[in-house]
Design an enzyme around this catalytic site. Structure first.
Site, PDB file in Angstrom:
ATOM      1  N   HIS A  28     -26.287  18.213 -18.831  1.00 32.27           N
ATOM      2  CA  HIS A  28     -25.216  17.291 -19.257  1.00 32.27           C
ATOM      3  C   HIS A  28     -25.855  16.155 -20.046  1.00 32.27           C
ATOM      4  O   HIS A  28     -26.479  15.262 -19.484  1.00 32.27           O
ATOM      5  CB  HIS A  28     -24.462  16.723 -18.054  1.00 32.27           C
ATOM      6  CG  HIS A  28     -23.262  15.912 -18.447  1.00 32.27           C
ATOM      7  ND1 HIS A  28     -22.006  16.134 -17.918  1.00 32.27           N
ATOM      8  CD2 HIS A  28     -23.113  14.882 -19.318  1.00 32.27           C
ATOM      9  CE1 HIS A  28     -21.155  15.277 -18.452  1.00 32.27           C
ATOM     10  NE2 HIS A  28     -21.803  14.491 -19.298  1.00 32.27           N
ATOM     11  N   ARG A  32     -25.046  12.070 -29.350  1.00 33.99           N
ATOM     12  CA  ARG A  32     -24.423  11.376 -30.494  1.00 33.99           C
ATOM     13  C   ARG A  32     -24.762  12.107 -31.800  1.00 33.99           C
ATOM     14  O   ARG A  32     -25.029  13.297 -31.783  1.00 33.99           O
ATOM     15  CB  ARG A  32     -24.836   9.897 -30.548  1.00 33.99           C
ATOM     16  CG  ARG A  32     -24.767   9.143 -29.216  1.00 33.99           C
ATOM     17  CD  ARG A  32     -23.414   9.193 -28.538  1.00 33.99           C
ATOM     18  NE  ARG A  32     -23.353   8.293 -27.393  1.00 33.99           N
ATOM     19  CZ  ARG A  32     -22.538   8.444 -26.373  1.00 33.99           C
ATOM     20  NH1 ARG A  32     -21.689   9.468 -26.316  1.00 33.99           N
ATOM     21  NH2 ARG A  32     -22.527   7.575 -25.383  1.00 33.99           N
ATOM     22  N   LYS A 114     -15.671  21.553 -22.491  1.00 30.49           N
ATOM     23  CA  LYS A 114     -15.671  20.320 -21.711  1.00 30.49           C
ATOM     24  C   LYS A 114     -14.243  19.787 -21.610  1.00 30.49           C
ATOM     25  O   LYS A 114     -13.581  19.567 -22.628  1.00 30.49           O
ATOM     26  CB  LYS A 114     -16.570  19.267 -22.378  1.00 30.49           C
ATOM     27  CG  LYS A 114     -16.606  17.926 -21.662  1.00 30.49           C
ATOM     28  CD  LYS A 114     -17.260  18.027 -20.285  1.00 30.49           C
ATOM     29  CE  LYS A 114     -17.145  16.723 -19.495  1.00 30.49           C
ATOM     30  NZ  LYS A 114     -18.099  15.717 -19.912  1.00 30.49           N
ATOM     31  N   HIS A 151     -14.818  16.671 -16.485  1.00 31.19           N
ATOM     32  CA  HIS A 151     -14.935  15.252 -16.117  1.00 31.19           C
ATOM     33  C   HIS A 151     -13.833  15.014 -15.087  1.00 31.19           C
ATOM     34  O   HIS A 151     -12.659  14.913 -15.442  1.00 31.19           O
ATOM     35  CB  HIS A 151     -14.750  14.351 -17.347  1.00 31.19           C
ATOM     36  CG  HIS A 151     -14.895  12.893 -17.014  1.00 31.19           C
ATOM     37  ND1 HIS A 151     -15.951  12.119 -17.453  1.00 31.19           N
ATOM     38  CD2 HIS A 151     -14.136  12.075 -16.241  1.00 31.19           C
ATOM     39  CE1 HIS A 151     -15.838  10.891 -16.973  1.00 31.19           C
ATOM     40  NE2 HIS A 151     -14.729  10.836 -16.239  1.00 31.19           N
ATOM     41  N   ASP A 262     -26.308  13.148 -17.804  1.00 34.62           N
ATOM     42  CA  ASP A 262     -25.244  12.346 -18.418  1.00 34.62           C
ATOM     43  C   ASP A 262     -25.831  11.128 -19.126  1.00 34.62           C
ATOM     44  O   ASP A 262     -25.191  10.084 -19.187  1.00 34.62           O
ATOM     45  CB  ASP A 262     -24.186  11.918 -17.387  1.00 34.62           C
ATOM     46  CG  ASP A 262     -22.898  11.441 -18.065  1.00 34.62           C
ATOM     47  OD1 ASP A 262     -22.699  11.741 -19.258  1.00 34.62           O
ATOM     48  OD2 ASP A 262     -22.097  10.770 -17.403  1.00 34.62           O
ATOM     49  N   ALA A 278     -19.017   2.356 -21.388  1.00 42.40           N
ATOM     50  CA  ALA A 278     -19.508   3.066 -20.201  1.00 42.40           C
ATOM     51  C   ALA A 278     -20.589   4.057 -20.600  1.00 42.40           C
ATOM     52  O   ALA A 278     -20.408   4.829 -21.539  1.00 42.40           O
ATOM     53  CB  ALA A 278     -18.357   3.807 -19.526  1.00 42.40           C
TER      54      ALA A 278
END
Ligand code: DOR
Ligand code: ZN
Length: 359
Positions: A28, A32, A114, A151, A262, A278
């Site tokens: 995970h 970008r 996802k 998620h 993540d 976040a």
């Protein structure tokens, strides 16, 4: 690294000074695009053989063609000496078609869809607005053996932010797993006892990733001495009892729980502001952070399988060739890195680590 929780049992592996692990995978990761991608990718490529790359770009990666182009950009940004393979994902929307699922299954390089509930997190506005909207597509994924990464947070604004995962597990996740019993599901970045218990009790086709920040910190850490924006991610850190449950899951030896950082880079300016973004950046020291967490509970012997075997097994991939070495050494990573024209502040800011990746 101090985890501010007071947990300090004398670990049985205190005498271990070097760890050799199979080359791990990060299941995970946010890379970008453009200059930001070029800045962060080398950190992952030096530790991990493969990474599952999240599709929440702007615009999101919604088609096989977009994922193929993004994969090419990642490969071009990869350091020449690295042997790194990006595993791609597609962003599930209300408009994803069963034909796209079939194309994903044939693609070979796209490993999952996802599922972002619309509005749940960064760049999730194109996400799924109602579970029933994607039922035909989930049926197609189940039929083609395509993995669904979730998620897992409810987006009802009236729901307390600390309860969003548990409510999602109770309602949406329970429904998905009941209605698509053969669907391969990864509950991403689990943060609660409820999610860990659910995955434990589910069949073998349901797994979960766990991040380093959720193993090392609890929600009190966010407010330690003042507000700490670099510990803010979604799902948000939970109370200490949940952290303990996640540590138990990660170190249990169950193949359902595996590594997914993540790591989610945001510029310093977008985090140190009145309404901060976040995401925690951990790629610069990901394996060191996991080693810290496993070491603190005397479970270093469980790290290799968590980091380099269970995820690959879940996704039906061979293990990576090669190994990495971690050494017991106290060191402090830089407090900031270049991030395109900006800078990025890592999760480890102001902290020393007790493990270091060898050359
Ligand atoms: O904290 C997070 N940051 N959680 C997510 O789900 C998305 C991620 C990001 O892309 O920045
Ligand atoms: Zn993420």
């Amino acid at each position: 690294m101090s985890n501010e929780s007071g947990a300090s049992a004398s670990p049985p592996f205190a005498a271990v000074t070097e760890l050799r692990l199979g080359r791990p995978d990060d299941f995970h990761l946010h890379l970008r695009d453009g200059a930001a991608l070029e800045s962060v990718l080398p950190f992952t490529a030096r530790q991990f053989g493969r990474a599952l790359v999240m599709p929440n770009l702007k615009p999101p990666v919604t088609t096989v063609a977009m994922a193929a182009a993004y994969r090419e950009r990642i490969l071009r940004a990869c350091p020449a000496d690295a042997t790194f393979e990006p595993l791609m994902t597609l962003y599930l929307t209300d408009h994803t078609t069963a034909d796209e699922v079939a194309r994903v299954a044939e693609s070979g390089f796209i490993k999952a869809f996802k599922y972002y509930p619309a509005g749940a997190t960064t760049h999730s506005d194109s996400g799924v607005t109602a579970l029933k909207n994607v039922y035909p597509v989930l049926a197609a994924m189940q039929q083609h053996g395509v993995v669904l990464c979730i998620h897992g947070e409810t987006t009802d604004p009236a729901t307390d932010v600390f309860d969003r995962e548990a409510i999602f597990v109770e309602h949406s996740l329970t429904q998905i797993v009941r209605d698509f019993p053969a669907l391969k599901v990864v509950v991403e970045h689990i943060t609660t006892r409820e999610a860990a218990d659910f995955v434990d009790a589910a069949a073998a086709n349901v797994g979960a990733t766990i991040t380093p920040q959720h193993l090392l910190f609890n929600r009190t850490s966010i407010f330690s001495g003042g507000i700490r924006p670099h510990l803010y991610c979604l799902p948000i850190l939970k109370r200490e009892s949940h952290r303990q449950r996640l540590l138990a899951a990660a170190t249990s030896g169950s193949p359902k729980f595996f590594l997914g950082t993540d790591s989610a880079p945001h510029s310093r300016n977008s985090k140190e502001t009145c309404c901060g973004a976040a995401g925690c950046f951990t790629s610069h020291a990901a394996m060191e952070l996991y080693a810290e967490a496993f070491d603190a509970v005397g479970a270093l012997d469980k790290l290799d399988a968590f980091a380099s075997r269970f995820g690959a097994r879940f996704y039906g991939l061979p293990r990576n060739a090669g190994t990495i070495t971690l050494r017991r050494e106290t060191w402090s990573p830089p407090d900031a890195f270049a991030f395109g024209q900006e800078t990025i502040v890592p999760l480890t800011q102001g902290r020393a680590l007790g493990w270091r990746l060898g050359a």
